[in-house]
Design a protein around this motif. Sequence first.
Motif, PDB file in Angstrom:
ATOM      1  N   THR A  77       0.812  -1.216   0.000  1.00 55.77           N
ATOM      2  CA  THR A  77       0.000   0.000   0.000  1.00 55.77           C
ATOM      3  C   THR A  77       0.844   1.264   0.000  1.00 55.77           C
ATOM      4  N   HIS A  78       1.884   1.301   0.821  1.00 58.47           N
ATOM      5  CA  HIS A  78       2.609   2.550   1.061  1.00 58.47           C
ATOM      6  C   HIS A  78       3.984   2.627   0.393  1.00 58.47           C
ATOM      7  N   PRO A 101      14.784   4.992  -5.991  1.00 66.06           N
ATOM      8  CA  PRO A 101      14.526   4.257  -4.748  1.00 66.06           C
ATOM      9  C   PRO A 101      15.514   3.099  -4.568  1.00 66.06           C
ATOM     10  N   SER A 102      15.793   2.785  -3.315  1.00 66.90           N
ATOM     11  CA  SER A 102      16.745   1.716  -3.005  1.00 66.90           C
ATOM     12  C   SER A 102      16.167   0.347  -3.350  1.00 66.90           C
ATOM     13  N   ASN A 123      10.678   9.137   9.991  1.00 70.59           N
ATOM     14  CA  ASN A 123      11.038  10.524   9.724  1.00 70.59           C
ATOM     15  C   ASN A 123      11.398  10.817   8.273  1.00 70.59           C
ATOM     16  N   GLY A 124      11.470   9.797   7.431  1.00 68.78           N
ATOM     17  CA  GLY A 124      11.858  10.020   6.048  1.00 68.78           C
ATOM     18  C   GLY A 124      13.364  10.173   5.906  1.00 68.78           C
ATOM     19  N   MET A 129      12.928  10.199   0.616  1.00 68.69           N
ATOM     20  CA  MET A 129      11.747   9.443   1.030  1.00 68.69           C
ATOM     21  C   MET A 129      10.941  10.247   2.038  1.00 68.69           C
ATOM     22  N   PRO A 130       9.629  10.300   1.893  1.00 68.77           N
ATOM     23  CA  PRO A 130       8.805  11.065   2.847  1.00 68.77           C
ATOM     24  C   PRO A 130       8.647  10.305   4.157  1.00 68.77           C
TER      25      PRO A 130
END
Length: 310
Positions: A77-78, A101-102, A123-124, A129-130
């Motif tokens: 989902t996220h 992205p990793s 915390n991002g 990354m957010p």
Amino acid sequence: MLCGALLTLIGAKVRRAQPRLTPWLIAAGAAVAIACVAHFAPTLTLATVEAYPTSFYIAPTGYSASSIVQGAKLFATHCASCHGREGRGDGPAGRFLRVKPSDLTADHVYGHTDGDLYWWITNGIREVMPPFALALDEGARWNVIDFVRANADAARLGRAGGKVTNAGYRAPDFSATCPDGSTVSRDRLRGRVVHLVVAGRGSTARVAQLVAHDRGVVTIVIPLADVASGTACRADDVELATVLAMFGSKDVGRSDGLEFLVDPAGMLRAAWSAGGKPDWCGADVLEREIAAIRHTPAATRTTGSHLHGR
């Protein structure tokens, strides 16, 4: 560095007796020292990198099958839009990001503690990354971390096939009931070799074959249907079957006949399904792989609260 310092010192001591040799010794000593510093400098950051407030937190989930399954749903989902459905950094949204992205199945994942991953999810990571503190509560964040760990391990275990190697991957926690009424779990079975069998209707004969031979291991059947487990222990846990299917690179609906060997330290050491090589249906073949586990402990290293074989 000590060799370089020694050459420099010798050069300084013999400057009167060998004035022409002195500059060369000093230069050689300085060159050796600089080369050593340049070579080892990257590893020095391991001792100097700043820890996060949560870096040494330990996941409270016990690495349970339920936590991994919930983490997989939350990841889809996220996280999957950027990191990809399988966590390989190939999600559709990632194509539009300046910093890609990793790949969460790569080796770098093993270099981060659970607490580090928890901090980044909370915390991002700068503009990369957010933060997800508002979208995911604390328990959900630990679930995602368990899935990331299991997913990375599954990518490696799948490549090992049915041959036992010196690499081990932490087995998800489980609970099973045995014919004598006792209950066993991953941690209670420490010191024993465990044979996990995901069994559907197509595995009836295979389960009967396994329970007919005493190999000195604890056989646990995870049924996908109404399958007689005989003298084997039984874990009626759909979530455990789902996680084991992931470790076997299969969908749970196609995991009938999937088998695993777990070593005395609670580490998954090999996975096998029908058609795989070596063929565990041969009694002597399976006994040889079990013997390999007993005689070759997994080489492990600590990562967060997990042990990962190398």
